[in-house]
Enzyme design. Structure first.
Site, short mmCIF file in Angstrom:
data_model
loop_
_atom_site.label_atom_id
_atom_site.label_comp_id
_atom_site.label_asym_id
_atom_site.label_seq_id
_atom_site.Cartn_x
_atom_site.Cartn_y
_atom_site.Cartn_z
N LYS A 1 0.81 -1.22 0.00
CA LYS A 1 0.00 0.00 0.00
C LYS A 1 0.85 1.27 0.00
O LYS A 1 0.37 2.34 -0.36
CB LYS A 1 -0.97 -0.02 1.17
CG LYS A 1 -2.09 -1.05 0.97
CD LYS A 1 -3.21 -0.92 1.96
CE LYS A 1 -4.41 -1.76 1.58
NZ LYS A 1 -4.19 -3.22 1.75
C1 LIG Z 1 -4.85 -4.24 1.15
C2 LIG Z 1 -4.15 -5.54 1.06
C3 LIG Z 1 -4.57 -6.54 0.15
C4 LIG Z 1 -5.79 -6.38 -0.73
O1 LIG Z 1 -5.60 -5.47 -1.77
P1 LIG Z 1 -6.84 -4.89 -2.60
O2 LIG Z 1 -6.26 -3.90 -3.52
O3 LIG Z 1 -7.77 -4.29 -1.59
O4 LIG Z 1 -7.47 -6.04 -3.31
C5 LIG Z 1 -3.82 -7.70 0.07
N1 LIG Z 1 -2.74 -7.90 0.86
C6 LIG Z 1 -2.33 -6.98 1.75
C7 LIG Z 1 -1.14 -7.27 2.61
C8 LIG Z 1 -3.01 -5.76 1.88
O5 LIG Z 1 -2.59 -4.85 2.77
#
Ligand SMILES: *Cc1c(COP(=O)(O)O)cnc(C)c1O
Length: 462
Positions: free
Chosen positions: A110
């Site tokens: 993220k």
């Molecule tokens: C947010 C997150 C996801 C999911 O990603 P999306 O874009 O919401 O599908 C998967 N793995 C981790 C570690 C995350 O923080």
């Protein structure tokens, strides 16, 4: 490039408007008016993630910013990564590669989207001579990435609600040890849903905002986060095989932002074979891709908590672009009836899915098993989210041609309990996380009432 809502009301929006608004006024999601096309010969000759970003990002920002200014912003955007290249790959065998997206300051992918969001928030605030409040709730990785991305920008104050329980100590401490005058981690004695409700009310009332101040959301529907993620798909393809043949990507999926970025990259010209939508027991997307049934169910807690969702917000973008041929009237109708009826689309149209998408639902036992398998056979330790994608790739292996890239979205050290339960011992933890663990926590404890939270924000926003 201008933008419009998937539900048709907002049109001709600039990048800056879309950035600062987040969600469209009709409840829809913003989409670019068309898909900009890349020049592959140009891309092939680039070598770093930053070079790729400098080529991709301006394709979406031209309605608001000069390309030269954008390049300057990008040079400072992705910071505090533990690897010079930002992203590393680990080859499992000749057909399977792990793409490590977790080398950023909060050890989850993220950071890519949120550091880009913060950089453009700040740029816009400077130009407009305004300030902003970031207000959100988190069940894990979003809050820490948002706080970290915004903490160096004095024009932005961050208020993040942290629900009691179901969060690892590291995840919590990433938010409560930042110790900056513009960061307010708030522990709330309630659930994530309680916190979400308060955030929603806050966005409606705006009672704590000063005049000329923006209220910014950091949830995954902001288009700028998708742009940041599109960049790493192009970079991955470049790094893995210089675009010489289409790849498969296996994506651990919650709100569908990461999958949608992959789809967007392919619409822009990136060679792509299949996208594997890998989910945990929260299987709304798997039910859609397997049975044409997109209907809401209660959230189940799993060992991959960042994928524990009941609806996948960014799915609306795919529905609109891929299945409905950009018919905003139909898209709007589907969402009007969604809570009662779910979404089921025309069977002929739905069959199109198999051109591009495969899905798999992986439960907690399979996730542990997969973590153990990779640890024992390849001496490779992965976090539970990554393991969901890895297991799905293995299960679907027979139906795939070409090479498959597994997206690794978090560092395993963020989920020590899952590792322990899998009997896996991790002996190196990233410096960023180690530092966080040794620091003392500072947070504000508030009750789950809107009054106490809104008053607190008002007080700190004087
Ligand atoms: C947010 C997150 C996801 C999911 O990603 P999306 O874009 O919401 O599908 C998967 N793995 C981790 C570690 C995350 O923080």
């Amino acid at each position: 490039m201008l933008f419009h809502s998937t539900r048709g009301k907002d049109t001709d929006k600039t990048f800056e408007e879309v950035l600062m608004q987040g969600l469209a006024s009709d409840g829809g999601l913003f989409m670019p008016d068309s898909w900009p096309q890349v020049d592959m010969d140009h891309l092939k000759n680039l070598s770093s993630f930053l070079d790729v970003a400098k080529y991709i990002v301006p394709m979406y920002t031209g309605s608001s910013f000069d390309n030269k200014d954008v390049e300057k912003v990008l040079e400072k955007t992705w910071h505090d990564f533990e690897k010079k290249e930002l992203i590393e790959t680990f080859d499992i065998d000749k057909n399977l590669t792990v793409l490590e997206l977790f080398h950023g300051p909060t050890a989850a992918f993220k950071d890519f989207g949120l550091q880009l969001a913060a950089a453009f928030f700040n740029k816009t605030l400077q130009v407009q001579n305004k300030t902003a409040i970031v207000f959100g709730a988190t069940s894990g990785d979003t809050g820490s990435a948002a706080i970290d991305a915004c903490k160096d920008f004095d024009l932005i104050k961050s208020f993040i609600l942290i629900p009691d329980g179901n969060m690892s100590e590291i995840q919590r401490k990433q938010m409560t040890t930042v110790n900056r005058a513009n960061v307010f981690p708030i522990s709330v004695n309630g659930t994530f849903d309680d916190c979400q409700d308060i955030v929603k009310k806050g966005f409606k009332e705006r009672s704590f905002l000063r005049e000329d101040q923006y209220l910014l959301a950091v949830n995954s529907i902001n288009w700028v986060r998708i742009i940041g993620q599109i960049c790493y798909y192009f970079f991955a393809s470049l790094k893995v095989n210089k675009f010489s043949e289409p790849l498969n990507f296996s994506v651990p999926t919650g709100n569908f932002g990461n999958v949608f970025a992959c789809y967007a990259a392919s619409k822009m010209g990136m060679p792509l074979s299949k996208i594997i939508v890998a989910v945990n027991s929260n299987d709304i997307l798997d039910r859609f891709f397997k049975n044409n049934d997109y209907s809401k169910m209660d959230v189940t807690e799993t060992i991959s908590p960042s994928m524990d969702i009941s609806v996948a917000s960014n799915f609306e973008r795919l529905l609109y672009d891929f299945y409905l041929n950009r018919d905003s009237k139909k898209c709007s109708d589907h969402y009007t009836h969604f809570l009662n009826n779910g979404i089921k689309i025309d069977e002929k149209v739905w069959k199109k899915s198999s051109e591009l998408f495969l899905s798999y639902c992986i439960n907690d036992d399979s996730t542990y098993e997969c973590m153990q398998h990779f640890s024992e056979n390849f001496n490779y330790i992965m976090d539970p989210h990554t393991a969901v994608a890895a297991k799905a790739a293995i299960k679907l292996n027979k139906t795939l041609s070409n090479k498959t890239v597994i997206l690794s979205t978090a560092h395993p050290a963020k989920f020590p309990t899952a590792l322990e339960n899998a009997g896996i011992n991790l002996d190196n933890i990233p410096k960023n996380l180690e530092k966080v663990l040794s620091m003392t926590e500072e947070d504000y404890k508030l009750s789950v009432s809107e009054d106490s939270i809104f008053n607190f924000i008002k007080e700190k926003n004087k």
